[in-house]
Motif scaffolding. Structure first.
Motif, PDB file in Angstrom:
ATOM      1  N   PHE A 435       0.896  -0.966   0.085  1.00 15.14           N
ATOM      2  CA  PHE A 435       0.002   0.205  -0.099  1.00 15.14           C
ATOM      3  C   PHE A 435       0.926   1.288   0.012  1.00 15.14           C
ATOM      4  O   PHE A 435       0.513   2.072  -0.716  1.00 15.14           O
ATOM      5  N   PHE A 527      -5.490  -2.288   4.966  1.00 15.50           N
ATOM      6  CA  PHE A 527      -4.206  -2.052   3.925  1.00 15.50           C
ATOM      7  C   PHE A 527      -4.513  -2.859   2.693  1.00 15.50           C
ATOM      8  O   PHE A 527      -4.483  -2.156   1.465  1.00 15.50           O
ATOM      9  N   ILE A 531      -5.214  -0.852  -1.043  1.00 18.85           N
ATOM     10  CA  ILE A 531      -4.538  -1.146  -2.363  1.00 18.85           C
ATOM     11  C   ILE A 531      -5.695  -1.241  -3.378  1.00 18.85           C
ATOM     12  O   ILE A 531      -5.460  -0.655  -4.630  1.00 18.85           O
TER      13      ILE A 531
END
Length: 641
Positions: A435, A527, A531
């Protein structure tokens, strides 16, 4: 060039992460394979009689539900009656997700007391607690939507067999030694709604408790750790859960459900030598596991409900699951008999044994489920050999089980690479790194292009030059630059939504964690969502806006732009963007069903981003020509079509 540099940098960092992972998880330490067990080679040795042997069961992810799969509950009752009556285990471990705790639409989360009452009723009616030691551990579904351990919705305290929150140590005593079982509770407290508690957490205080429990096992013959989460889905404080359980021969868990059938076997060994053995779920696959210690040699087999006979070869044990330093493997060399456990509701009539395809003979029934046959280990000292057992009962049911084995010391056999990656990688850390890389690459590219010179458009510029030029138009037009830059930054720093993370309790969800009821829950799955947000919405939106602005620079408008690109390019582009836009709308819908109306309306990253995208796309096609006059002049001076 900056884009190429960013991609190379990201690829290099990812390669470094993967290299470190491989070195950490797949390099077998020499000391691991040579370190002898303290009782290695010492009597007693596996012989004809059923001595120094006990067995137990594991079942995981029951997901007893009031809404789906009406056979799940009666099948579990069959397990608690018929299966337990046949196998007669010393202990039964249920490693989490006792109930489903989902709403009827399968999206929301709520603790249904009737599901817990159903589970408790089965235990009571089957009288299984009188037949064996029954130990049930909490899973993430058992902690959905619970504000605290003292909440009236924490039905685990009321209806489970164990009824006590937290990790604990169970000691099983036999006349030939003690065996320790450490049960790990990594569930979140408070417990948010799904899916924000897919990862478990062991903070420093919980790790201290586990360390104390581990110190209590030093005088046990063996130690096994059990929990719901795989270690790869546990966020643990230093020194890490895998290091803390280094004295254990195995860690038994569930949680991943064989990844929906994609990975029917998820077994591996960590760098400390501890086996990690994920068990397929009861929910869909009706799986359970039979395990045994035979003269301190550890063996197991994964079974399916009502598949009889159930066969477990305890000596010689499987070469794949050898654990030097944890078990006395040389006892195989000095053993006098092959030893097999065979269970069936009907009488077992035949247990045929062969090694390397050559029949050894029929094993003799000694007592209970135990069969044995004499053998000469010295005939199999070189290399790896294959033993196979064929068991049949009076109803004609037949089971064939076999595995590779070794008498002498051998190099540890490797586990499946994909399974090891799934079980041993700290996925939350990898997701965090990816990320950050995606975010920084995106931000750095936007800012760098903003302050770079425009690319020189020569006659017939290539696709790369035109793409870079279109991105310059985006980044140097204020009406797009600032919203795109600020929105991308907001994904990393701002609350994604504010809503009822737990019923009646408002909280804020950030990419780095969740704040609710005065508690901070560290980010993990967030996370991964981040993404996806950047990769499948923010970045494609930037690309689409750049494409629109490039066409505007050529003099096109929305109703005529297909003349400049052709239908074969225009239609797929709009379909692709529309699909991503619908995906974002669907995410908003899921947010509404999961966390309520407040979260839906107070969600800058989901709901507001849809409005932002519509506004930016409209502005791209309706933009005043004076805003991009310079870029239009450059395009006009360089015809390319």
């Amino acid at each position: 060039m900056f884009r190429v540099f960013s991609l190379l940098l990201a690829a290099g960092l990812l390669l470094a992460c993967l290299t470190a992972y491989v070195l950490e998880n797949y390099t077998v330490q020499p000391a691991l394979s040579r370190r002898p067990h303290p009782r290695d080679g010492q009597p007693p040795y596996p012989g004809r009689g059923m001595d120094n042997l006990f067995w137990f069961l594991q079942v995981s992810d029951l997901h007893i539900s009031r809404f789906v799969d009406p056979r799940r509950t009666p099948d579990f009752k069959t397990f608690c009656t018929e299966t337990i009556d046949v196998i007669k285990p010393a202990i039964v471990f249920v490693t989490g997700d006792l109930t489903d705790a989902k709403t009827k639409n399968r999206i929301g989360s709520v603790q249904h007391e009737i599901e817990w009452q159903t589970y408790h009723t089965i235990l009571k009616q089957s009288r299984v607690l009188e037949k064996t030691k029954w130990i049930d551990i909490k899973g993430n579904h058992d902690a959905f939507n619970i504000k605290s351990l003292d909440s009236i919705n924490n039905y685990y305290r009321k209806y489970s067999a164990h009824r006590q929150d937290g990790s604990f140590h169970y000691l099983h005593q036999t006349h030939f030694g003690n065996y320790s079982f450490i049960c790990v509770d990594a569930t979140l407290s408070p417990g948010p709604k799904r899916p924000l508690n897919f990862f478990g957490v062991l903070q420093q205080n919980k790790m201290g408790e586990l360390s104390k429990l581990a110190s209590e096992t030093v005088n046990s013959n063996h130690t096994i750790w059990l929990g719901h989460y795989t270690t790869s889905t546990i966020i643990s404080a230093s020194p890490g859960i895998q290091q803390l359980m280094s004295s254990a021969i195995a860690y038994l868990c569930g949680h991943l459900h064989t990844l929906g059938g994609l990975m029917p076997v998820l077994h591996s060994r960590n760098t400390e030598g501890t086996l990690e053995l994920e068990l397929g779920d009861w929910m869909d696959n009706r799986k359970y596991r039979l395990l045994a210690f035979d003269h301190d040699l550890f063996s197991f087999v994964d079974l399916s409900l009502n598949k009889w006979p159930a066969v477990l070869i305890t000596n010689p044990k499987s070469a794949l699951y050898r654990s030097p330093g944890h078990e006395p493997l040389r006892k195989i060399k000095y053993s006098t008999h092959i030893r097999v456990l065979v269970f069936s509701p009907s009488q077992v009539t035949s247990v045929q044994i062969s090694i390397d395809g050559i029949s050894i003979g029929s094993a003799v029934h000694i007592e209970g489920p135990f069969f044995s046959i004499a053998w000469k280990p010295e005939d199999y000292t070189e290399g790896i050999h294959y033993i196979e057992v064929r068991a049949e009962d009076t109803t004609g049911r037949t089971t064939v089980k076999g595995h590779d084995f070794a008498v002498e010391e051998i190099k540890l056999l490797p586990f499946d690479l994909v399974a090891s990656f799934i079980l041993l990688t700290r996925h939350y850390l990898m997701a965090k790194v990816v990320f950050i890389l995606v975010f920084l690459a995106n931000i750095c590219l936007i800012i760098a292009v903003r302050f770079q010179r425009n690319p020189q458009l020569k006659e017939s510029p290539g696709i790369f030059t035109l793409t870079l030029f279109s991105f310059h138009v985006l980044c140097k037009t204020n009406v797009f630059y600032y919203p795109v830059l600020l929105f991308t930054c907001y994904v990393a720093v701002g609350p994604w939504f504010v809503g009822e993370v737990i019923d009646g309790h408002f909280g804020a969800c950030f990419v780095f964690g969740v704040v609710v009821d005065g508690h901070f829950l560290e980010g993990s799955l967030t996370f991964i969502f981040g993404i996806f947000q950047l990769t499948f919405f923010n970045i494609p939106l930037m690309g689409y806006l750049s494409w629109c602005l490039l066409l505007r620079c050529r003099g096109a408008c929305f109703w005529t732009h297909y003349k400049y690109t052709g239908w074969l390019r225009t239609v797929p582009m709009h379909i692709f963007i529309l699909a991503l836009f619908l995906w974002q709308l669907y995410s908003c819908y899921i947010l509404l069903l999961t966390y309520g109306y407040a979260a839906f309306f107070l969600s800058p990253v989901r709901t507001w981003s849809v409005l932002l995208a519509l506004v930016l796309v409209y502005r791209a096609w309706a933009l005043d020509n004076s805003s991009i006059r310079t870029f239009k002049a450059e395009m006009k001076n360089c015809p390319y079509s």
